[in-house]
Scaffold this active site. Structure first.
Site, mmCIF file in Angstrom:
data_model
loop_
_atom_site.group_PDB
_atom_site.id
_atom_site.type_symbol
_atom_site.label_atom_id
_atom_site.label_comp_id
_atom_site.label_asym_id
_atom_site.label_seq_id
_atom_site.Cartn_x
_atom_site.Cartn_y
_atom_site.Cartn_z
ATOM 1 N N ARG A 73 0.853 -1.194 0.000
ATOM 2 C CA ARG A 73 0.000 0.000 0.000
ATOM 3 C C ARG A 73 0.884 1.237 0.000
ATOM 4 O O ARG A 73 1.962 1.245 0.577
ATOM 5 C CB ARG A 73 -0.891 0.015 1.238
ATOM 6 C CG ARG A 73 -2.216 -0.671 1.019
ATOM 7 C CD ARG A 73 -3.118 -0.520 2.213
ATOM 8 N NE ARG A 73 -2.563 -1.116 3.398
ATOM 9 C CZ ARG A 73 -2.035 -0.451 4.414
ATOM 10 N NH1 ARG A 73 -2.021 0.870 4.405
ATOM 11 N NH2 ARG A 73 -1.536 -1.076 5.442
ATOM 12 N N TYR A 201 -1.759 -3.437 -6.494
ATOM 13 C CA TYR A 201 -1.572 -4.097 -5.195
ATOM 14 C C TYR A 201 -2.839 -4.088 -4.334
ATOM 15 O O TYR A 201 -3.526 -3.055 -4.246
ATOM 16 C CB TYR A 201 -0.427 -3.425 -4.410
ATOM 17 C CG TYR A 201 -0.334 -3.990 -3.014
ATOM 18 C CD1 TYR A 201 0.281 -5.218 -2.793
ATOM 19 C CD2 TYR A 201 -0.930 -3.341 -1.938
ATOM 20 C CE1 TYR A 201 0.307 -5.767 -1.531
ATOM 21 C CE2 TYR A 201 -0.900 -3.890 -0.663
ATOM 22 C CZ TYR A 201 -0.276 -5.105 -0.465
ATOM 23 O OH TYR A 201 -0.263 -5.651 0.778
ATOM 24 N N LYS A 210 -9.594 -2.089 2.006
ATOM 25 C CA LYS A 210 -9.315 -0.967 2.897
ATOM 26 C C LYS A 210 -10.042 0.299 2.436
ATOM 27 O O LYS A 210 -10.528 1.080 3.251
ATOM 28 C CB LYS A 210 -7.803 -0.713 2.988
ATOM 29 C CG LYS A 210 -6.988 -1.918 3.466
ATOM 30 C CD LYS A 210 -7.398 -2.331 4.842
ATOM 31 C CE LYS A 210 -6.326 -3.002 5.686
ATOM 32 N NZ LYS A 210 -5.905 -4.344 5.390
ATOM 33 N N HIS A 230 -10.695 -2.369 11.817
ATOM 34 C CA HIS A 230 -9.608 -3.197 11.318
ATOM 35 C C HIS A 230 -9.387 -4.336 12.313
ATOM 36 O O HIS A 230 -8.448 -4.316 13.100
ATOM 37 C CB HIS A 230 -8.358 -2.295 11.203
ATOM 38 C CG HIS A 230 -7.224 -2.901 10.473
ATOM 39 N ND1 HIS A 230 -5.929 -2.496 10.664
ATOM 40 C CD2 HIS A 230 -7.169 -3.873 9.528
ATOM 41 C CE1 HIS A 230 -5.131 -3.190 9.868
ATOM 42 N NE2 HIS A 230 -5.856 -4.027 9.178
ATOM 43 N N SER A 252 0.017 -4.102 12.217
ATOM 44 C CA SER A 252 0.633 -5.205 11.473
ATOM 45 C C SER A 252 1.815 -5.769 12.252
ATOM 46 O O SER A 252 2.378 -5.106 13.129
ATOM 47 C CB SER A 252 1.058 -4.741 10.090
ATOM 48 O OG SER A 252 1.939 -3.667 10.223
ATOM 49 N N CYS A 254 1.738 -8.202 14.418
ATOM 50 C CA CYS A 254 1.415 -8.613 15.787
ATOM 51 C C CYS A 254 0.720 -9.980 15.813
ATOM 52 O O CYS A 254 0.250 -10.420 16.851
ATOM 53 C CB CYS A 254 0.511 -7.593 16.461
ATOM 54 S SG CYS A 254 1.324 -6.031 16.798
ATOM 55 N N ASP A 277 -9.462 -9.572 8.959
ATOM 56 C CA ASP A 277 -8.982 -8.213 8.678
ATOM 57 C C ASP A 277 -9.982 -7.124 9.046
ATOM 58 O O ASP A 277 -9.594 -6.121 9.619
ATOM 59 C CB ASP A 277 -8.629 -8.095 7.184
ATOM 60 C CG ASP A 277 -7.727 -6.904 6.889
ATOM 61 O OD1 ASP A 277 -6.876 -6.577 7.741
ATOM 62 O OD2 ASP A 277 -7.869 -6.299 5.811
ATOM 63 N N ARG A 374 2.204 -12.182 -0.824
ATOM 64 C CA ARG A 374 0.866 -12.461 -0.291
ATOM 65 C C ARG A 374 0.223 -13.677 -0.916
ATOM 66 O O ARG A 374 0.570 -14.087 -2.016
ATOM 67 C CB ARG A 374 -0.042 -11.256 -0.603
ATOM 68 C CG ARG A 374 0.398 -9.947 0.020
ATOM 69 C CD ARG A 374 -0.321 -9.722 1.295
ATOM 70 N NE ARG A 374 0.214 -8.623 2.075
ATOM 71 C CZ ARG A 374 -0.417 -8.136 3.151
ATOM 72 N NH1 ARG A 374 -1.569 -8.644 3.539
ATOM 73 N NH2 ARG A 374 0.120 -7.169 3.856
#
Ligand code: SAT
Ligand code: MN
Length: 596
Positions: A73, A201, A210, A230, A252, A254, A277, A374
């Protein structure tokens, strides 16, 4: 008579000038045809958009290599285009809608010449859900068309739902020539509209994710009285078969996805996934908070995924229920034509090409798979998918977990005193960066509710909105701060994490069932250490105690840092949040006074 939808598509076609327009119906046959086009006709540079992978090992699975500059992103190029800058807030890049449109209209003009314009009708949420939204995205690349089929409910139902309305969610996307200097992701919250150009992407190009489900939806939620968050959604089944539903927000790196797919280290417990997500949270008629996941797919980071960290994800990737599965920017084993990434089980294959297609040898300085490589896979492939996943009402949430990566400070688990205190726990979330991120290692980044890059309006107002939602909840979920990442004097993680996290979740479940007590501290309610089921865990009594230790001096610095962070929102920061800071500070002062 043409519908507003047909008129809108017509206008975009006039602007972008594609050779062909294809209205997608979302069927598997169609997806197979589009993948075929990606293999045989469409290219990025000299690389076909799709490459088929080893059919025996990875049936219906395709590899995609992105443009080399298009791997993540791009927050710098992401804008909220509300007429009023203050409404967008200091947390967003802002441009006036008129200026943004003028700028991008020039870039979109003729950008689809020689290409096909795909019109994708899709629903975010089960079409039968009162919380679902009907959307249309236009794109000009097979990769995005196919990814959207995995990530959303893409079919004609959306067109039926839109009918003659013109307030449907609109997304216009073109990869154009992938020029990073002409790459923009523009959000027009008032028009439920996203314009995205120059990137293929995930979060830049799959506009249901998002862009709509967080940035635009958070703005809709502010107007309509709900929350777009989120968060993962999971159900924890106890040995008696009762399921407790929770959501969890984490910045991110975690382990959010691993949490949603956790394989329990405690016998008798099972974790069911509902989302990895995004959660849309509504106040139900019963005064509880109800969650739906608007998506149907998982767009996850490949590196680090293994049978140790996430066995259920590997099973999901091998699942065959839904066509197709995609890998983007992983390495490739050229002997077996299989994807490979750092952290995958087994030996490093002898013959690898890296994510850019260059030969790669073990020990080389660069990574073989891009750190942000990904997979895109249907959630219906997950062996642990909750049977409530498609429930139009969603699931009632009993606990909200707020995670972060902190080597010090935040104890393993703390329960908030009440909703307002819980909101404060979310507001103050900060996470230390890891080497995997582009940023420097060990730097603290504040990321309230893990929403900093995704809140489509002023975050100060967002904090206020959270407080207001609490007032509408007769039976609010309990809120918990968790931290799996505390280290000892030698820098070693004291908590084993992964499947062992169930020990913390079990305590949370019991708290929501009022089956276990807690001790009040300055930070909130903590478990009596004996109440945690540590049978079979390799954590010493000393370490366990340390995982809950609180250092007032560290907290003094933390509170001052939180206050500094909040300053940027000026008068938008609710006074309740400032009061929470003050209360915490005062209770530490009292505690210090006691010790001395
Ligand atoms: O592309 S996404 O925004 O969905 C994933 C990420 O980059 O965080
Ligand atoms: Mn995310």
């Amino acid at each position: 008579m043409t519908t507003p939808l047909e008129r809108w598509v017509d206008e975009q076609a006039k602007l972008c000038k594609p050779d062909k327009i294809h209205w997608c119906d979302g069927t598997e046959e169609e997806a197979r045809r589009i993948v075929e086009i990606g293999i045989k006709e469409e290219k990025i540079g000299n690389t076909p958009v799709f490459q088929e992978l080893n059919k025996e090992a990875w049936p219906d699975t395709y590899f995609h290599r992105s443009h080399p500059t298009d791997v993540a992103r791009t927050e710098k190029l992401t804008f909220i285009c509300h007429p009023d800058k203050e409404t967008a807030g200091p947390n967003n890049n802002w441009m006036h809608p008129d200026e943004a449109k003028e700028k991008l209209r020039k870039l979109f003009d003729g950008c689809m010449k020689g290409r096909t314009m795909y019109v994708l009708p899709y629903m975010m949420g089960n079409p039968d859900s009162p919380y679902a939204k009907a959307c249309i995205q236009i794109t000009d690349i097979s990769y995005v068309a196919v990814s959207m089929r995995i990530m959303t409910r893409m079919n004609k139902t959306a067109i039926k739902k839109i009918g003659n309305r013109d307030d449907f969610v609109k997304g216009l996307h073109s990869v154009a020539d992938f020029d990073p200097n002409k790459r923009f992701i523009m959000h027009f919250p008032e028009e439920h509209l996203v314009w995205s150009i120059g990137s293929g992407y995930g979060g830049n190009a799959l506009l249901g994710k998002k862009c709509f489900s967080l940035r635009i939806a958070s703005y809709l939620g502010l107007k309509e009285g709900w929350l777009a968050e989120h968060m993962v959604i999971l159900g924890i089944e106890d040995p008696k078969g009762n399921v407790t539903y929770m959501t969890a927000a984490m910045p991110s790196a975690c382990g959010k996805t691993n949490l949603a797919m956790l394989e329990s280290a405690l016998p008798g417990y099972k974790v069911w996934i509902l989302g990895d997500d995004i959660a849309w949270l509504n106040v139900g008629p019963d005064g509880r908070l109800w969650a739906i996941n608007p998506e149907t797919g998982l767009f996850g980071v490949a590196p680090g995924t293994s049978t140790k960290t996430n066995p259920n994800m590997l099973k999901t990737l091998k699942g065959k229920k839904f066509y197709p599965t995609l890998f983007t920017n992983t390495a490739l084993n050229t002997d077996s034509n299989e994807p490979w990434w750092e952290g995958l089980d087994g030996d490093i294959p002898k013959n690898l090409i890296d994510w850019q297609g260059k030969p790669w040898r073990a020990g080389q300085e660069t990574k073989a798979a891009h750190p942000n490589s990904r997979f895109t896979v249907s959630i219906y492939n997950a062996p642990t998918l909750s049977k409530e996943f498609d429930n139009p009402k969603g699931v009632p949430i009993s606990a909200i977990i707020l995670g972060s990566r902190r080597t010090k400070l935040i104890p393993l688990v703390v329960e908030s005193f009440d909703w307002e205190h819980g909101v404060f726990m979310g507001v103050r979330i900060g996470s230390e960066t890891t080497a995997a991120a582009i940023h420097k290692e060990g730097v603290l980044r504040r990321d309230p509710m893990a929403m900093l890059p995704f809140c489509g309006y002023n975050m100060g107002d967002y904090f206020r909105h959270w407080l207001n939602i609490g007032k509408k909840l007769k039976n609010p979920p309990k809120i918990y701060a968790v931290n799996w990442f505390k280290v000892d004097e030698n820098g070693k993680f004291m908590w084993p994490g992964f499947g062992e996290n169930i020990r913390v979740l079990e305590w949370i479940v019991k708290r929501t069932q009022n089956k276990v007590g807690a001790q009040d501290t300055a930070l909130g309610r903590m478990p009596h250490l004996k109440a945690l089921n540590m049978k079979g865990a390799c954590v010493s009594a000393k370490e366990l105690k340390k995982l809950f230790e609180v250092n007032p001096a560290e907290w003094k610095a933390e509170i001052s840092d939180i206050n500094k962070f909040l300053d940027q929102f000026g008068s938008h920061t609710p006074k309740e949040i400032r009061n929470q800071c003050k209360k915490l500070e005062d209770s530490f002062k009292k505690e210090c006074a006691k010790v001395h």
